[in-house]
Design a protein around this motif. Sequence first.
Motif, mmCIF file in Angstrom:
data_model
loop_
_atom_site.group_PDB
_atom_site.id
_atom_site.type_symbol
_atom_site.label_atom_id
_atom_site.label_comp_id
_atom_site.label_asym_id
_atom_site.label_seq_id
_atom_site.Cartn_x
_atom_site.Cartn_y
_atom_site.Cartn_z
ATOM 1 N N SER A 197 0.804 -1.226 0.000
ATOM 2 C CA SER A 197 0.000 0.000 0.000
ATOM 3 C C SER A 197 0.836 1.275 0.000
ATOM 4 N N ARG A 198 2.132 1.176 -0.179
ATOM 5 C CA ARG A 198 2.984 2.364 -0.074
ATOM 6 C C ARG A 198 2.621 3.440 -1.096
ATOM 7 N N PHE A 199 2.286 3.047 -2.302
ATOM 8 C CA PHE A 199 1.932 4.038 -3.321
ATOM 9 C C PHE A 199 0.678 4.801 -2.910
ATOM 10 N N SER A 200 -0.364 4.082 -2.507
ATOM 11 C CA SER A 200 -1.614 4.764 -2.141
ATOM 12 C C SER A 200 -1.424 5.638 -0.903
ATOM 13 N N ILE A 201 -0.646 5.181 0.071
ATOM 14 C CA ILE A 201 -0.378 5.992 1.258
ATOM 15 C C ILE A 201 0.379 7.256 0.862
ATOM 16 N N SER A 202 1.391 7.114 0.032
ATOM 17 C CA SER A 202 2.197 8.268 -0.373
ATOM 18 C C SER A 202 1.399 9.259 -1.204
ATOM 19 N N VAL A 203 0.567 8.777 -2.104
ATOM 20 C CA VAL A 203 -0.279 9.678 -2.895
ATOM 21 C C VAL A 203 -1.266 10.400 -1.977
ATOM 22 N N ASP B 168 4.494 20.306 -10.350
ATOM 23 C CA ASP B 168 5.821 19.807 -10.716
ATOM 24 C C ASP B 168 6.095 18.405 -10.190
ATOM 25 N N ILE B 169 5.111 17.797 -9.551
ATOM 26 C CA ILE B 169 5.241 16.420 -9.057
ATOM 27 C C ILE B 169 4.346 15.533 -9.898
ATOM 28 N N ARG B 170 4.932 14.548 -10.502
ATOM 29 C CA ARG B 170 4.174 13.595 -11.315
ATOM 30 C C ARG B 170 3.929 12.332 -10.495
ATOM 31 N N LEU B 171 2.824 11.676 -10.749
ATOM 32 C CA LEU B 171 2.531 10.448 -10.005
ATOM 33 C C LEU B 171 3.580 9.372 -10.276
ATOM 34 N N SER B 172 4.251 9.459 -11.413
ATOM 35 C CA SER B 172 5.356 8.527 -11.684
ATOM 36 C C SER B 172 6.513 8.773 -10.717
ATOM 37 N N ASP B 173 6.704 10.017 -10.276
ATOM 38 C CA ASP B 173 7.738 10.318 -9.276
ATOM 39 C C ASP B 173 7.440 9.577 -7.973
ATOM 40 N N VAL B 174 6.173 9.537 -7.619
ATOM 41 C CA VAL B 174 5.751 8.852 -6.391
ATOM 42 C C VAL B 174 5.979 7.349 -6.546
ATOM 43 N N TYR B 175 5.588 6.801 -7.680
ATOM 44 C CA TYR B 175 5.772 5.376 -7.922
ATOM 45 C C TYR B 175 7.247 5.004 -7.822
#
Length: 136
Positions: A4-10, A71-78
């Motif tokens: 769940s790290r991606f969903s938590i971070s988003v 300036d933050i893309r969801l790919s950066d989070v992934y």
Amino acid sequence: MNNSRFSISVHILTLLASAKGEVLTSDYLAGSININPVLVRKELINLRKHNLINSREGKNGGAYLSKAAKDIRLSDVYEAVRQSPLLGQAKNTPNPKCPIGRQMDNHLTNLYDDAERAMVEQLRATTLSQFLNQFD
């Protein structure tokens, strides 16, 4: 991803973007996500390591975005939370004498790599600001 790290971070980043520069505590973030603040702090450390957030310690401490949400893309989070291949890896070694088995790992790796590239491209097309704009 199998965690769940991606969903938590988003979720964290979306809350920080909505705060428009206001510093938010891990307790506040955890309350929205409905998880233990320790897990939030773990993700905040990782997001800071990847230059997506900054934080302040002390009585008035908390987290805030290190750059504009546009300036933050969801790919950066992934990329910041990616730990293992998207679709996992086999835990066994196929039979090398089998004509299918001896080629399976190579073909699955190619398939998984192509799928992950497509997903990352989709995430790259969405900024945190665009994602935030979906909320009322």
